[in-house]
Design a protein around this motif. Sequence first.
Motif, PDB file in Angstrom:
ATOM      1  N   ARG A   1      -5.494   6.137   5.154  1.00  0.00           N
ATOM      2  CA  ARG A   1      -6.906   6.192   4.581  1.00  0.00           C
ATOM      3  C   ARG A   1      -7.205   5.296   5.167  1.00  0.00           C
ATOM      4  O   ARG A   1      -8.648   5.051   5.761  1.00  0.00           O
ATOM      5  CB  ARG A   1      -6.668   6.305   3.067  1.00  0.00           C
ATOM      6  CG  ARG A   1      -7.391   7.712   2.249  1.00  0.00           C
ATOM      7  CD  ARG A   1      -7.806   7.414   0.773  1.00  0.00           C
ATOM      8  NE  ARG A   1      -7.825   8.531   0.085  1.00  0.00           N
ATOM      9  CZ  ARG A   1      -7.210   8.239  -1.415  1.00  0.00           C
ATOM     10  NH1 ARG A   1      -7.279   7.772  -1.919  1.00  0.00           N
ATOM     11  NH2 ARG A   1      -7.621   9.834  -2.167  1.00  0.00           N
TER      12      ARG A   1
ATOM     13  N   LYS B   1       0.943  -1.291   0.102  1.00  0.00           N
ATOM     14  CA  LYS B   1      -0.117   0.370   0.099  1.00  0.00           C
ATOM     15  C   LYS B   1       1.011   1.372   0.396  1.00  0.00           C
ATOM     16  O   LYS B   1       1.830   1.269   0.283  1.00  0.00           O
ATOM     17  CB  LYS B   1      -0.622   0.671   1.053  1.00  0.00           C
ATOM     18  CG  LYS B   1      -1.907  -1.750   1.285  1.00  0.00           C
ATOM     19  CD  LYS B   1      -2.963  -0.968   0.482  1.00  0.00           C
ATOM     20  CE  LYS B   1      -4.080  -2.049   0.817  1.00  0.00           C
ATOM     21  NZ  LYS B   1      -3.391  -3.730   0.191  1.00  0.00           N
TER      22      LYS B   1
ATOM     23  N   GLN C   1      -2.918   5.775   0.614  1.00  0.00           N
ATOM     24  CA  GLN C   1      -3.339   4.395   1.497  1.00  0.00           C
ATOM     25  C   GLN C   1      -2.924   3.730   2.410  1.00  0.00           C
ATOM     26  O   GLN C   1      -4.924   4.030   2.766  1.00  0.00           O
ATOM     27  CB  GLN C   1      -3.440   3.169  -0.254  1.00  0.00           C
ATOM     28  CG  GLN C   1      -3.614   3.762  -1.028  1.00  0.00           C
ATOM     29  CD  GLN C   1      -3.160   2.170  -2.395  1.00  0.00           C
ATOM     30  OE1 GLN C   1      -1.728   1.834  -1.995  1.00  0.00           O
ATOM     31  NE2 GLN C   1      -3.961   2.270  -2.823  1.00  0.00           N
ATOM     32  N   ARG C   2      -2.377   3.996   3.387  1.00  0.00           N
ATOM     33  CA  ARG C   2      -2.304   3.637   4.357  1.00  0.00           C
ATOM     34  C   ARG C   2      -2.754   4.223   5.798  1.00  0.00           C
ATOM     35  O   ARG C   2      -3.927   3.702   6.616  1.00  0.00           O
ATOM     36  CB  ARG C   2      -1.083   3.246   5.280  1.00  0.00           C
ATOM     37  CG  ARG C   2      -0.159   2.471   3.887  1.00  0.00           C
ATOM     38  CD  ARG C   2       1.541   2.578   4.479  1.00  0.00           C
ATOM     39  NE  ARG C   2       2.389   1.597   3.708  1.00  0.00           N
ATOM     40  CZ  ARG C   2       3.381   0.789   4.148  1.00  0.00           C
ATOM     41  NH1 ARG C   2       4.248   1.473   5.041  1.00  0.00           N
ATOM     42  NH2 ARG C   2       3.970  -0.213   3.260  1.00  0.00           N
TER      43      ARG C   2
END
Length: 90
Positions: free
Chosen positions: A63, A56, A60-61
């Motif tokens: 989120r 990720k 993304q992490r």
Amino acid sequence: MKEDRIDRIRSRIQAALTPESVEVVDESHLHEGHEGAQDGRGHFQVVVVSSDFEGKTRIQRHRMVFEAVGNLMSTDIHALGVKAYTPEEI
């Protein structure tokens, strides 16, 4: 009250991400008088280590962590700083 918030944040992250470790630090005292803190919500920093972050991007992490804490962003958290690592990155 402060420990309750920390426990709620930690519990949400643990339930969503099955992390190896979660550190939650309340930094609200550093923001006393800050306009955004007037509603009683706090300022927190979290460090999460989870294999769920493998592959990720940083965004993304982040989120994933924000999704994990969910509605606490409108009830308990004014600001959340996130450091998210895989076990191999530690």
